[in-house]
Design an enzyme around this catalytic site. Structure first.
Site, PDB file in Angstrom:
ATOM      1  N   VAL A   1      -0.905   7.826  -1.837  1.00  0.00           N
ATOM      2  CA  VAL A   1      -0.320   6.776  -1.006  1.00  0.00           C
ATOM      3  C   VAL A   1       0.578   5.959  -1.921  1.00  0.00           C
ATOM      4  CG1 VAL A   1      -0.763   4.727   0.401  1.00  0.00           C
ATOM      5  CG2 VAL A   1      -2.303   6.712   0.550  1.00  0.00           C
ATOM      6  N   HIS A   2       1.858   5.866  -1.549  1.00  0.00           N
ATOM      7  CA  HIS A   2       2.833   5.125  -2.356  1.00  0.00           C
ATOM      8  C   HIS A   2       3.333   3.954  -1.524  1.00  0.00           C
ATOM      9  CE1 HIS A   2       6.009   4.462  -5.291  1.00  0.00           C
ATOM     10  NE2 HIS A   2       5.416   5.380  -6.043  1.00  0.00           N
ATOM     11  N   LEU A   3       3.032   2.741  -1.932  1.00  0.00           N
ATOM     12  CA  LEU A   3       3.381   1.540  -1.178  1.00  0.00           C
ATOM     13  C   LEU A   3       4.804   1.108  -1.493  1.00  0.00           C
ATOM     14  CD1 LEU A   3       0.002  -0.325  -1.705  1.00  0.00           C
ATOM     15  CD2 LEU A   3       0.713   1.005   0.298  1.00  0.00           C
ATOM     16  N   GLY A   4       5.748   1.656  -0.729  1.00  0.00           N
ATOM     17  CA  GLY A   4       7.159   1.365  -0.933  1.00  0.00           C
ATOM     18  C   GLY A   4       7.799   2.346  -1.897  1.00  0.00           C
TER      19      GLY A   4
END
Length: 154
Positions: free
Chosen positions: A77-80
């Site tokens: 999961v990459h936030l941005g």
């Protein structure tokens, strides 16, 4: 099948909408992405497992193998996009690398509005790591709540 939950609330879109060719072209792996709702959010674990990588802006949770072909699978999961440039500013980790977590457990607090105001895209790619072929099925499109089913991983 491994059920992968949405880590954030927003609008689920295809990876092709991610403004980064590595994600958009599926080079990291198949998956989908979420345009997060503005305002303070807490990203949750998409699967039961262990946090094997934790950065302020991204994490990987690997599920435990259950003997039925489920588990042992890592979800990124990459936030941005390009949020590594923020050096952790605006992100608060609620767990540590090596922690065992359950699907839906709070992992990182962040604000997509701050990311957008910083000139970066807040879109959140959710990737089936090391997956080969067409293993992601039934990805949700449209509105999705954090903790709701996002896709199945065969």
């Amino acid at each position: 099948m491994l059920s992968v939950l949405s880590p954030v609330t927003g609008t689920a879109v295809g990876l092709e909408e991610v403004p980064d060719p590595v994600f958009a072209q599926g080079m990291v792996g198949p998956g989908t992405a979420i345009r997060p709702e503005p305002g303070l959010q807490t990203a949750v674990s998409p699967v039961d497992g262990r946090v094997v990588k934790l950065h302020p802006h991204a994490f990987v949770v690997v599920g435990a193998a259950d003997g039925n072909g489920n588990g042992g699978k890592g979800v990124l999961v990459h936030l941005g996009i390009d949020t590594v440039r923020l050096d952790g500013k605006g992100f608060t980790a609620l767990v540590a690398e090596g922690d065992d977590v359950v699907a839906g457990q709070d992992l990182i607090r962040w604000n997509p509005t701050d990311v957008l105001e910083g000139g970066l895209s807040p879109i959140v790619p959710v990737i089936a790591l090391d997956a080969v072929g067409d293993v992601v099925s039934r990805p949700v499109t449209g509105e999705v709540n954090r903790g709701a089913l996002l896709f199945q991983w065969a």
